[in-house]
Write a protein that holds these residues in place. Structure first.
Motif, PDB file in Angstrom:
ATOM      1  N   PRO A 116      38.703  52.546  40.697  1.00  9.37           N
ATOM      2  CA  PRO A 116      38.513  51.869  41.987  1.00  9.37           C
ATOM      3  C   PRO A 116      37.658  50.614  41.914  1.00  9.37           C
ATOM      4  O   PRO A 116      37.594  49.858  42.885  1.00  9.37           O
ATOM      5  CB  PRO A 116      37.822  52.945  42.845  1.00  9.37           C
ATOM      6  N   THR A 117      37.010  50.383  40.747  1.00  7.51           N
ATOM      7  CA  THR A 117      36.158  49.201  40.615  1.00  7.51           C
ATOM      8  C   THR A 117      36.809  48.100  39.782  1.00  7.51           C
ATOM      9  O   THR A 117      36.179  47.079  39.503  1.00  7.51           O
ATOM     10  CB  THR A 117      34.816  49.585  39.966  1.00  7.51           C
ATOM     11  N   LEU A 118      38.047  48.314  39.359  1.00  9.48           N
ATOM     12  CA  LEU A 118      38.736  47.313  38.527  1.00  9.48           C
ATOM     13  C   LEU A 118      38.813  45.966  39.251  1.00  9.48           C
ATOM     14  O   LEU A 118      39.010  45.918  40.467  1.00  9.48           O
ATOM     15  CB  LEU A 118      40.136  47.812  38.183  1.00  9.48           C
ATOM     16  N   SER A 119      38.655  44.898  38.496  1.00 12.46           N
ATOM     17  CA  SER A 119      38.788  43.562  39.082  1.00 12.46           C
ATOM     18  C   SER A 119      39.723  42.716  38.232  1.00 12.46           C
ATOM     19  O   SER A 119      39.797  42.879  37.006  1.00 12.46           O
ATOM     20  CB  SER A 119      37.424  42.878  39.203  1.00 12.46           C
ATOM     21  N   VAL A 120      40.445  41.831  38.883  1.00 13.71           N
ATOM     22  CA  VAL A 120      41.387  40.919  38.221  1.00 13.71           C
ATOM     23  C   VAL A 120      40.821  39.512  38.308  1.00 13.71           C
ATOM     24  O   VAL A 120      40.537  39.006  39.391  1.00 13.71           O
ATOM     25  CB  VAL A 120      42.778  40.967  38.884  1.00 13.71           C
ATOM     26  N   LEU A 121      40.641  38.888  37.154  1.00 17.38           N
ATOM     27  CA  LEU A 121      40.127  37.524  37.101  1.00 17.38           C
ATOM     28  C   LEU A 121      41.220  36.609  36.558  1.00 17.38           C
ATOM     29  O   LEU A 121      41.962  36.999  35.644  1.00 17.38           O
ATOM     30  CB  LEU A 121      38.899  37.442  36.188  1.00 17.38           C
ATOM     31  N   HIS A 122      41.324  35.413  37.098  1.00 18.42           N
ATOM     32  CA  HIS A 122      42.337  34.447  36.659  1.00 18.42           C
ATOM     33  C   HIS A 122      41.651  33.223  36.073  1.00 18.42           C
ATOM     34  O   HIS A 122      40.671  32.715  36.623  1.00 18.42           O
ATOM     35  CB  HIS A 122      43.234  34.042  37.840  1.00 18.42           C
ATOM     36  N   TRP A 123      42.189  32.755  34.957  1.00 19.23           N
ATOM     37  CA  TRP A 123      41.606  31.612  34.262  1.00 19.23           C
ATOM     38  C   TRP A 123      41.909  30.309  34.998  1.00 19.23           C
ATOM     39  O   TRP A 123      43.036  30.087  35.449  1.00 19.23           O
ATOM     40  CB  TRP A 123      42.132  31.525  32.843  1.00 19.23           C
ATOM     41  N   SER A 124      40.902  29.457  35.109  1.00 19.18           N
ATOM     42  CA  SER A 124      41.063  28.133  35.714  1.00 19.18           C
ATOM     43  C   SER A 124      40.929  27.082  34.619  1.00 19.18           C
ATOM     44  O   SER A 124      39.873  26.964  33.994  1.00 19.18           O
ATOM     45  CB  SER A 124      39.998  27.901  36.794  1.00 19.18           C
ATOM     46  N   ASP A 125      41.994  26.329  34.383  1.00 20.06           N
ATOM     47  CA  ASP A 125      41.938  25.267  33.368  1.00 20.06           C
ATOM     48  C   ASP A 125      40.953  24.180  33.770  1.00 20.06           C
ATOM     49  O   ASP A 125      40.234  23.637  32.937  1.00 20.06           O
ATOM     50  CB  ASP A 125      43.332  24.658  33.167  1.00 20.06           C
ATOM     51  N   SER A 126      40.930  23.846  35.056  1.00 19.31           N
ATOM     52  CA  SER A 126      40.070  22.748  35.507  1.00 19.31           C
ATOM     53  C   SER A 126      38.591  23.107  35.399  1.00 19.31           C
ATOM     54  O   SER A 126      37.762  22.288  35.013  1.00 19.31           O
ATOM     55  CB  SER A 126      40.413  22.366  36.948  1.00 19.31           C
ATOM     56  N   ALA A 127      38.252  24.362  35.751  1.00 25.35           N
ATOM     57  CA  ALA A 127      36.853  24.776  35.694  1.00 25.35           C
ATOM     58  C   ALA A 127      36.471  25.374  34.347  1.00 25.35           C
ATOM     59  O   ALA A 127      35.289  25.534  34.046  1.00 25.35           O
ATOM     60  CB  ALA A 127      36.577  25.797  36.798  1.00 25.35           C
ATOM     61  N   ALA A 128      37.469  25.724  33.527  1.00 24.79           N
ATOM     62  CA  ALA A 128      37.254  26.319  32.202  1.00 24.79           C
ATOM     63  C   ALA A 128      36.481  27.635  32.296  1.00 24.79           C
ATOM     64  O   ALA A 128      35.668  27.958  31.424  1.00 24.79           O
ATOM     65  CB  ALA A 128      36.545  25.342  31.280  1.00 24.79           C
ATOM     66  N   VAL A 129      36.722  28.411  33.357  1.00 26.28           N
ATOM     67  CA  VAL A 129      36.096  29.718  33.529  1.00 26.28           C
ATOM     68  C   VAL A 129      37.096  30.641  34.216  1.00 26.28           C
ATOM     69  O   VAL A 129      38.103  30.195  34.773  1.00 26.28           O
ATOM     70  CB  VAL A 129      34.807  29.649  34.385  1.00 26.28           C
ATOM     71  N   TYR A 130      36.786  31.947  34.178  1.00 28.69           N
ATOM     72  CA  TYR A 130      37.571  32.898  34.955  1.00 28.69           C
ATOM     73  C   TYR A 130      37.057  32.900  36.396  1.00 28.69           C
ATOM     74  O   TYR A 130      35.850  32.794  36.640  1.00 28.69           O
ATOM     75  CB  TYR A 130      37.466  34.305  34.366  1.00 28.69           C
ATOM     76  N   LEU A 131      37.981  33.053  37.346  1.00 30.16           N
ATOM     77  CA  LEU A 131      37.629  33.082  38.762  1.00 30.16           C
ATOM     78  C   LEU A 131      38.040  34.426  39.348  1.00 30.16           C
ATOM     79  O   LEU A 131      39.082  34.983  38.981  1.00 30.16           O
ATOM     80  CB  LEU A 131      38.334  31.957  39.521  1.00 30.16           C
ATOM     81  N   ASP A 132      37.224  34.929  40.287  1.00 26.48           N
ATOM     82  CA  ASP A 132      37.590  36.172  40.958  1.00 26.48           C
ATOM     83  C   ASP A 132      38.534  35.892  42.117  1.00 26.48           C
ATOM     84  O   ASP A 132      38.975  34.749  42.319  1.00 26.48           O
ATOM     85  CB  ASP A 132      36.340  36.921  41.426  1.00 26.48           C
ATOM     86  N   GLY A 133      38.853  36.928  42.889  1.00 27.33           N
ATOM     87  CA  GLY A 133      39.822  36.775  43.968  1.00 27.33           C
ATOM     88  C   GLY A 133      39.393  35.814  45.040  1.00 27.33           C
ATOM     89  O   GLY A 133      40.235  35.268  45.765  1.00 27.33           O
TER      90      GLY A 133
END
Length: 392
Positions: A116-133
């Motif tokens: 229930p605590t799983l999170s999905v992060l997506h990579w941002s090329d412009s920011a060069a970091v993973y972003l949350d929802g």
């Protein structure tokens, strides 16, 4: 249970192992009671080559347990749970194809992986970091932390990170199935995003009476054969020239394929401005190997229909036929385009009438005009059409 040394392992026959892979590597020794109990505990952590190999190993392990009087209740419970999880994962693969939002993707992943605590992060090329929802930067947990990370990549580049409980990794087959489904869902979402962006871009194109400009490179096949691999950089440079000229004249790119370039303008004088800029730049450039690059241009004004796929209508076909009738270095206008330019044409620019012509596929003849300027070629062969009257 005593540790089985490499020497002792080598002395055992293949029948003393629950799993022997196609390369002869032997796993899960079952030659005595203690090793059978260990194999039962470690079974879910072994990466089998395929489902058939897994099933053979399971049967051999259960036979060995029966031999030593072991009742593998925990093992059987785990297998039943795994089968239930795999069935759920199969349904999950189908369901992910219907996911509409990133939040929904995360919710379904939490259910499938029972975290229930799983999170999905997506990579941002412009920011060069993973972003949350919520679009906020999110750091991945360090090695050894209570939370584990499953990374998904696209062509060697970061794409998505699943941050979850380490217990999820106890069922590697389930993780493999679910992550494959996630990859497919993310790729589908990316493609949907690209399509929606393209549709949005198309919808912002001008409507009503517009002026089309179409360019084509004369003798492109000969250039390709002569330059070989060097033709691609030349084509890219020509397109950069055309794009720059169109953009400076406040035009919009509609399509670019092979050696053609299709643009649209609200105002006809702007289309003429772009055409003159293209010809002057191309003809003033020194090209590799001394090749001669010639671009022909057709300009026409009409009222096309704008759909999600782009422009459709007679005006699109007409500008294509006008362009194909021209020769390299030549700019041709329809009467509609000439009239739309009117008195707004630049100083020193003349429109020479070339007569009325039947263009392939069009019922009505088109009166065509050649754009002339002191710094551009003025003499060309006859247009590549069938002339209706003596005006050419």
């Amino acid at each position: 249970m005593s540790q089985l040394s490499s020497k002792d392992r080598a002395k055992l026959p293949k029948s003393a192992f629950a799993y022997v892979d196609s390369r002869g590597r032997r796993r899960l020794p079952i030659h005595d009671e203690s090793h059978v109990r260990n194999a039962l505990a470690r079974f879910t952590k072994v990466a089998f080559e395929d489902e058939a190999a897994r099933e053979r190993a399971r049967k051999r392990l259960l036979a060995a347990a029966k031999k030593y009087g072991i009742v593998p209740i925990g093992f059987m419970t785990g297998q039943l749970q795994a089968q239930m999880s795999e069935a759920a994962a199969g349904r999950f693969v189908i369901e992910l194809g219907q996911v509409g939002t990133p939040g929904e993707l995360e919710r379904r992943l939490r259910t499938a992986l029972r975290d229930p605590t799983l999170s999905v992060l997506h990579w941002s090329d412009s920011a060069a970091v993973y972003l949350d929802g919520a679009g906020r930067p999110a750091a991945l947990p360090p090695d050894g932390a209570d939370r584990a990370v499953t990374l998904l990549e696209r062509q060697g580049q970061p794409m998505t990170a699943l941050v979850h409980d380490r217990a999820v990794l106890d069922n590697p087959d389930l993780v493999k199935t679910v992550t494959a489904a996630v990859r497919l869902a993310v790729e589908n979402e990316r493609l949907r995003g690209q399509v929606e962006a393209q549709v949005s871009e198309v919808r912002s194109l001008p409507t009503g009476s517009v002026t089309f400009l179409l360019t084509d490179i004369e003798g492109s096949t000969d250039l390709l054969q002569r330059l070989g691999d060097r033709y691609a950089p030349l084509l890219a440079e020509i397109r950069a020239i055309i794009r720059g000229s169109v953009s400076r004249a406040e035009g919009r790119e509609v399509d670019a394929r092979a050696d053609e370039f299709f643009a649209v303008f609200d105002r006809a004088p702007r289309a003429l401005e772009a055409a003159l800029s293209i010809e002057r730049t191309v003809q003033g450039r020194a090209w590799p190997d001394g090749v001669e690059v010639k671009v022909r241009i057709g300009i026409h004004r009409g009222r096309p229909t704008l759909t999600d796929a782009g422009y459709v209508g007679l005006a699109v076909h007409t500008v294509a036929r006008i362009c194909s009738a021209a020769h390299g270095g030549q700019i041709l206008l329809s009467a509609a385009a000439r009239d739309a330019v009117g008195r707004s044409r630049p100083a020193g620019i003349r429109f020479r009438g070339l007569g009325s012509h039947r263009l392939r596929g069009l019922r009505e003849s088109q009166a065509l005009f050649q754009v002339e300027a002191a710094d551009l070629p003025a003499r060309f062969p006859a247009l590549r059409t069938q002339t209706d009257d003596s005006g050419t």
